[in-house]
Motif scaffolding. Structure first.
Motif, PDB file in Angstrom:
ATOM      1  N   LEU A   1      -2.017 -17.615 -16.022  1.00  0.00           N
ATOM      2  CA  LEU A   1      -1.881 -18.114 -14.644  1.00  0.00           C
ATOM      3  C   LEU A   1      -2.246 -17.026 -13.642  1.00  0.00           C
ATOM      4  O   LEU A   1      -2.898 -17.283 -12.636  1.00  0.00           O
ATOM      5  CB  LEU A   1      -0.448 -18.570 -14.365  1.00  0.00           C
ATOM      6  CG  LEU A   1       0.056 -19.871 -14.967  1.00  0.00           C
ATOM      7  CD1 LEU A   1       1.346 -20.303 -14.266  1.00  0.00           C
ATOM      8  CD2 LEU A   1      -0.968 -20.976 -14.891  1.00  0.00           C
ATOM      9  N   GLU A   2      -1.810 -15.793 -13.933  1.00  0.00           N
ATOM     10  CA  GLU A   2      -2.117 -14.688 -13.009  1.00  0.00           C
ATOM     11  C   GLU A   2      -3.614 -14.464 -12.902  1.00  0.00           C
ATOM     12  O   GLU A   2      -4.159 -14.285 -11.817  1.00  0.00           O
ATOM     13  CB  GLU A   2      -1.430 -13.402 -13.475  1.00  0.00           C
ATOM     14  CG  GLU A   2      -0.037 -13.268 -12.889  1.00  0.00           C
ATOM     15  CD  GLU A   2       0.755 -12.141 -13.515  1.00  0.00           C
ATOM     16  OE1 GLU A   2       0.132 -11.117 -13.870  1.00  0.00           O
ATOM     17  OE2 GLU A   2       1.973 -12.300 -13.661  1.00  0.00           O
ATOM     18  N   ARG A   3      -4.283 -14.467 -14.075  1.00  0.00           N
ATOM     19  CA  ARG A   3      -5.749 -14.270 -14.079  1.00  0.00           C
ATOM     20  C   ARG A   3      -6.433 -15.389 -13.299  1.00  0.00           C
ATOM     21  O   ARG A   3      -7.310 -15.159 -12.485  1.00  0.00           O
ATOM     22  CB  ARG A   3      -6.283 -14.276 -15.519  1.00  0.00           C
ATOM     23  CG  ARG A   3      -6.069 -12.999 -16.292  1.00  0.00           C
ATOM     24  CD  ARG A   3      -7.019 -12.953 -17.495  1.00  0.00           C
ATOM     25  NE  ARG A   3      -7.000 -14.152 -18.324  1.00  0.00           N
ATOM     26  CZ  ARG A   3      -6.122 -14.375 -19.308  1.00  0.00           C
ATOM     27  NH1 ARG A   3      -5.198 -13.474 -19.575  1.00  0.00           N
ATOM     28  NH2 ARG A   3      -6.183 -15.481 -20.026  1.00  0.00           N
ATOM     29  N   THR A   4      -5.987 -16.618 -13.556  1.00  0.00           N
ATOM     30  CA  THR A   4      -6.630 -17.765 -12.899  1.00  0.00           C
ATOM     31  C   THR A   4      -6.369 -17.725 -11.396  1.00  0.00           C
ATOM     32  O   THR A   4      -7.244 -18.050 -10.588  1.00  0.00           O
ATOM     33  CB  THR A   4      -6.102 -19.084 -13.504  1.00  0.00           C
ATOM     34  OG1 THR A   4      -6.230 -19.017 -14.913  1.00  0.00           O
ATOM     35  CG2 THR A   4      -6.883 -20.276 -12.992  1.00  0.00           C
ATOM     36  N   GLN A   5      -5.154 -17.297 -11.025  1.00  0.00           N
ATOM     37  CA  GLN A   5      -4.832 -17.204  -9.596  1.00  0.00           C
ATOM     38  C   GLN A   5      -5.771 -16.218  -8.898  1.00  0.00           C
ATOM     39  O   GLN A   5      -6.307 -16.496  -7.825  1.00  0.00           O
ATOM     40  CB  GLN A   5      -3.379 -16.758  -9.420  1.00  0.00           C
ATOM     41  CG  GLN A   5      -2.962 -16.666  -7.956  1.00  0.00           C
ATOM     42  CD  GLN A   5      -1.491 -16.317  -7.795  1.00  0.00           C
ATOM     43  OE1 GLN A   5      -0.794 -16.051  -8.783  1.00  0.00           O
ATOM     44  NE2 GLN A   5      -1.016 -16.318  -6.571  1.00  0.00           N
ATOM     45  N   ARG A   6      -5.989 -15.057  -9.556  1.00  0.00           N
ATOM     46  CA  ARG A   6      -6.888 -14.055  -8.952  1.00  0.00           C
ATOM     47  C   ARG A   6      -8.294 -14.637  -8.797  1.00  0.00           C
ATOM     48  O   ARG A   6      -8.941 -14.467  -7.776  1.00  0.00           O
ATOM     49  CB  ARG A   6      -6.926 -12.779  -9.809  1.00  0.00           C
ATOM     50  CG  ARG A   6      -5.686 -11.904  -9.636  1.00  0.00           C
ATOM     51  CD  ARG A   6      -5.935 -10.507 -10.182  1.00  0.00           C
ATOM     52  NE  ARG A   6      -6.171 -10.494 -11.615  1.00  0.00           N
ATOM     53  CZ  ARG A   6      -5.210 -10.460 -12.542  1.00  0.00           C
ATOM     54  NH1 ARG A   6      -3.949 -10.426 -12.183  1.00  0.00           N
ATOM     55  NH2 ARG A   6      -5.508 -10.450 -13.833  1.00  0.00           N
ATOM     56  N   MET A   7      -8.748 -15.342  -9.844  1.00  0.00           N
ATOM     57  CA  MET A   7     -10.087 -15.937  -9.787  1.00  0.00           C
ATOM     58  C   MET A   7     -10.166 -16.969  -8.657  1.00  0.00           C
ATOM     59  O   MET A   7     -11.117 -17.000  -7.874  1.00  0.00           O
ATOM     60  CB  MET A   7     -10.413 -16.599 -11.136  1.00  0.00           C
ATOM     61  CG  MET A   7     -11.728 -17.327 -11.185  1.00  0.00           C
ATOM     62  SD  MET A   7     -13.137 -16.244 -10.957  1.00  0.00           S
ATOM     63  CE  MET A   7     -13.148 -15.419 -12.544  1.00  0.00           C
ATOM     64  N   ALA A   8      -9.137 -17.819  -8.565  1.00  0.00           N
ATOM     65  CA  ALA A   8      -9.143 -18.871  -7.538  1.00  0.00           C
ATOM     66  C   ALA A   8      -9.096 -18.264  -6.138  1.00  0.00           C
ATOM     67  O   ALA A   8      -9.702 -18.788  -5.197  1.00  0.00           O
ATOM     68  CB  ALA A   8      -7.965 -19.818  -7.765  1.00  0.00           C
ATOM     69  N   GLU A   9      -8.381 -17.125  -5.999  1.00  0.00           N
ATOM     70  CA  GLU A   9      -8.355 -16.448  -4.693  1.00  0.00           C
ATOM     71  C   GLU A   9      -9.744 -15.933  -4.345  1.00  0.00           C
ATOM     72  O   GLU A   9     -10.245 -16.117  -3.240  1.00  0.00           O
ATOM     73  CB  GLU A   9      -7.355 -15.280  -4.721  1.00  0.00           C
ATOM     74  CG  GLU A   9      -5.953 -15.712  -4.319  1.00  0.00           C
ATOM     75  CD  GLU A   9      -4.869 -14.752  -4.816  1.00  0.00           C
ATOM     76  OE1 GLU A   9      -5.210 -13.665  -5.336  1.00  0.00           O
ATOM     77  OE2 GLU A   9      -3.685 -15.122  -4.701  1.00  0.00           O
TER      78      GLU A   9
END
Ligand SMILES: Cc1cc2nc3c(=O)[nH]c(=O)nc-3n(C[C@H](O)[C@H](O)[C@H](O)COP(=O)(O)OP(=O)(O)OC[C@H]3O[C@@H](n4cnc5c(N)ncnc54)[C@H](O)[C@@H]3O)c2cc1C
Length: 381
Positions: free
Chosen positions: A117-125
């Motif tokens: 989730l953290e990785r995906t959050q960074r990507m989505a940001e």
């Protein structure tokens, strides 16, 4: 490279494959006045595009693959922005593609899931998709049917979904309206040089002569003589899927965790996917695999436990060896081009990819990032 093509009043373009990578450029080119014929091996388009879930998910999908993050994700975000305009165009043309701009909710049930989730959050940001971590109460306000067992939730409001089968049908209508045509039951076996053009031979003996050929035959692109150099760079990746009958749809957004995704269609069906089976190119489904997929989805949305499986199917994703799409000139003389290798993101990437393809065929300068997807990176043209 031939120089007379752009000046030609009504250039003849033959496209091999009526999936999204064939039909979308076909519409672009027919609207520009080209004489477009799409040859399809099957009775109707039923390749990966037909099988797909239809998520438009540049950030959520980033956690699923080993694809090079840079060009691929930026390309996906750009294509998602084009989808918003295309959704309006489809609607204006009276075509309902089941456009659902309702975001995605990603859930984690363990430490590995939380890291994801953290990785995906960074990507989505990075991609400007407005991700937000939600506590359970906030997540339940958005999606009351979400499991109470989740340890973490990420909301990506900028993602969306469509029904790819409806998109295929809509593109065929738009192509016909623009003067193009799809010829089914025509499996192409060879592309060869001809006087002043290119000759395309089908398994049923039909021969076409044309000015340009675009090969968009999905994972089978390299099986055609004349495009065989691509065979070493394309791999099939089978995906099995199922549909559930849900008279009262329990979810609005796309819901997913590390093991399954749940895509509501809003028409009484929920689509659940998908396996990822590298090197497998048959489209058989397996009862145990389908049952496991459903069980994974039930972990995320327990209310799906009672829902009946109404259909299951499989499709074969075309994956290139480096995970990036293959978009560009295949023959040195510029007469044969290729459009394939979109792997897990072909629905998402179709509008942006078709834009590059049309620019190349019409001998306009494509967007600078198109260079990353050229077949020239494999030294085959
Ligand atoms: C299970 C699954 C789920 C997916 N979910 C998503 C998703 O949610 N979001 C997303 O963005 N992407 C998704 N994808 C990926 C996406 O579907 C593909 O990347 C994309 O559809 C590939 O399109 P294509 O036109 O290259 O191939 P295809 O759709 O396979 O089209 C190729 C066409 O060429 C035809 N053909 C083949 N050989 C010949 C020949 N010799 N002569 C004439 N015609 C020929 C085939 O019959 C076929 O119709 C999914 C894929 C699968 C399998």
């Amino acid at each position: 490279m031939a120089t007379t093509f752009r000046a030609s009043k009504k250039p003849r373009i033959l496209i091999i494959g009526a999936g999204l990578m064939g039909l979308w450029p076909a519409v672009f080119l027919a609207r520009k006045g080209a004489h477009v014929t799409v040859l399809e091996a099957a009775r109707a388009p039923q390749g990966a595009s037909w099988a797909a879930a239809g998520m438009l998910a540049p950030a959520s999908e980033a956690g699923e693959t080993d694809e090079a993050a840079g060009p691929m994700q930026a390309f996906g975000a750009y294509s998602l922005s084009l989808w918003h305009d295309w959704a309006k165009s489809f609607a204006a043309a009276g075509q309902d593609i089941n456009w659902r701009p309702f975001g995605a909710i990603l859930s984690a049930f363990d430490d590995a899931g939380l890291e994801r989730l953290e990785r995906t959050q960074r990507m989505a940001e990075t991609l400007g998709l407005g991700p937000q971590r939600l506590n359970l109460a906030a997540a339940h306000r958005l999606e009351p049917a979400l499991s109470a067992q989740v340890r973490g939730t990420l909301h990506i409001p900028g993602e969306a979904s469509v029904d790819p089968r409806r998109v295929l049908a809509a593109l065929q209508v738009m192509l016909a309206e623009a003067g193009g045509r799809v010829v089914v039951n025509h499996k192409v076996v060879a592309i060869t040089q001809a006087q002043g053009g290119v000759r395309v031979r089908c398994a049923n003996g039909t021969v076409f002569t044309t000015d340009r050929v675009l090969v968009a035959a999905g994972f089978l692109t390299g099986a055609i003589e004349g495009a065989g150099a691509l065979a070493a760079y394309l791999q099939p990746v089978k995906g099995q899927m199922l549909a559930l009958d849900v008279p009262q749809n329990p979810v609005r957004a796309v819901m997913r965790d590390a093991h399954a995704y749940i895509v509501p269609r809003g028409d009484g069906r929920i689509i659940i996917g998908a396996t990822s089976e590298p090197g497998i190119s048959d489209i058989a489904t397996d009862e145990t695999t389908i049952a496991n997929l459903k069980a994974n989805a039930v972990t995320v949305v327990p209310a799906l436990m009672q829902a009946r499986i109404t259909d299951c199917w499989a499709g074969v994703r075309p994956k290139s060896v480096d995970g990036l799409p293959i978009i560009g000139h295949l023959w040195d003389d510029g007469r044969v081009l290729v459009h394939c290798g979109h792997h897990r993101n072909g629905v998402l990437l179709a509008p942006a990819s078709a834009e590059i393809m049309a620019d190349l065929i019409l001998e306009k300068d494509p967007a600078p990032f198109a260079a990353a997807f050229s077949p020239a990176r494999f030294s085959i043209c």
